[in-house]
Design a protein around this motif. Sequence first.
Motif, short mmCIF file in Angstrom:
data_model
loop_
_atom_site.label_atom_id
_atom_site.label_comp_id
_atom_site.label_asym_id
_atom_site.label_seq_id
_atom_site.Cartn_x
_atom_site.Cartn_y
_atom_site.Cartn_z
N SER A 100 46.19 23.95 43.21
CA SER A 100 45.03 24.79 42.88
C SER A 100 45.49 26.19 42.46
O SER A 100 44.91 26.79 41.54
N TYR A 101 46.51 26.70 43.13
CA TYR A 101 47.06 28.00 42.75
C TYR A 101 47.61 27.98 41.33
O TYR A 101 47.43 28.93 40.56
N ASP A 126 44.74 28.12 38.90
CA ASP A 126 43.77 29.19 39.14
C ASP A 126 43.83 30.24 38.03
O ASP A 126 44.91 30.69 37.63
N HIS A 127 42.65 30.62 37.54
CA HIS A 127 42.51 31.66 36.52
C HIS A 127 43.22 31.32 35.21
O HIS A 127 43.58 32.23 34.46
N ASP A 182 36.06 28.32 36.58
CA ASP A 182 36.82 28.18 37.82
C ASP A 182 37.02 26.70 38.14
O ASP A 182 36.11 26.03 38.63
N ALA A 230 39.61 25.79 40.14
CA ALA A 230 40.45 25.74 41.34
C ALA A 230 39.65 25.79 42.64
O ALA A 230 40.20 25.51 43.70
N PHE A 231 38.36 26.13 42.57
CA PHE A 231 37.58 26.36 43.78
C PHE A 231 37.58 25.17 44.72
O PHE A 231 37.88 25.29 45.91
N TYR A 277 40.95 24.44 46.33
CA TYR A 277 41.21 25.36 47.44
C TYR A 277 40.42 24.95 48.68
O TYR A 277 40.96 24.95 49.80
N ARG A 320 40.21 34.89 46.95
CA ARG A 320 39.54 33.66 47.34
C ARG A 320 39.02 33.80 48.77
O ARG A 320 39.81 33.94 49.71
N PRO A 366 47.12 35.09 40.36
CA PRO A 366 46.23 34.37 39.44
C PRO A 366 45.34 35.30 38.62
O PRO A 366 45.03 35.02 37.47
#
Length: 350
Positions: free
Chosen positions: A212-213, A216-217, A222, A224-225, A228, A269, A340
């Motif tokens: 997810s990292y 991310d971005h 989004d 990755a939410f 995470y 986050r 990120p």
Amino acid sequence: MKLSKEDFQWAVDENIITAEQRDRLWEGLLKRKGDRPKFDMPHVLYYFGAMIVISAMTWFMTTAWEEFGGGGIFIISVIYALCFVLAGHTLWFRNRLKVPGGLLFTLAVCMTPLAIYGLERFTGIWPAGDPGTYHDYHFWIRGSWIFMEIGTVMAGLVALRFVRFPFLTAPIAFSLWYMSMDLTEIFFGTGFGWDERLWVSLWFGMAMLIFSYLIDHRTLDDYAFWGYLFGMLAFWGGLSLMKSDSELSKFFYCVINLLLMALSVFLQRRVFIIFGALGVFGYLGHLAYRVFEDSLLFPFALTLVGILIIFLGIRYQKKQERIEQMILSSVPERLGYLLPTNRRRRDSDN
């Protein structure tokens, strides 16, 4: 930071921008974010309806469906999924209604485990023996669910290939979370214990967090939410449920949760600070009810620590920009781009 029309009106009143610039900026922002989920009545109804459908075909599925047999369950699930795909395709591509269209594609992905269960029930092929009814899928950890989880992840990735809708990552992350538990039986066989489950959950959750990292971005949306969230559920859940009689290991657990809270600031986050705070409060509860059970001074000392933390927060807020600038300036540029929040800026510079 969220902006409202009142913020732009304030800028006009302060002679920062003109009324014409206010209107143009506001219209431009509405067009840019028009297809994104937001908290208003239409979007609440979209997601509420989708959650009812998902619940009906997952958690609230009763054993009465077993009367259809494996073949019947498979056919019904495929028909449901095809209808969701066709309706979602119409809304997404033809009517340009991204949110309801994307939710229908998500519903189609959520039909995958039921369809695979029906196929396995019909053929009698299970990777680790008959796991029971589909109703048990959400309640019992069993290795035979693994094909259902792998299939859901693959279906979600295929859907993301054609439809860029962030909520499609929810069934993917959810299935990976389940997979982190069901893999234990695959790795250790029927002789696995509670400790093995916790370690598999911890390492699998850490892998989800790292992945997810990495994503991310990368885009404006989004994606990755959910990774995470379910990664933290697997990692923090496995870590918190481990038992130890050592006070040193419990203190180390508290330190890990403090690091999670600090990580939430750098990654921007909230999920890290929520789980980290729960872990710290759990450790403080252990100190209060076990270590310092008969101490009169412990509540006073803990109150003093809490007040000190509030004071530090006030001081930090007053000099937040200076402190953050000092920290960022001390970080090498190459390492600074690991954050990120800097990725899109780096990509635009390139």
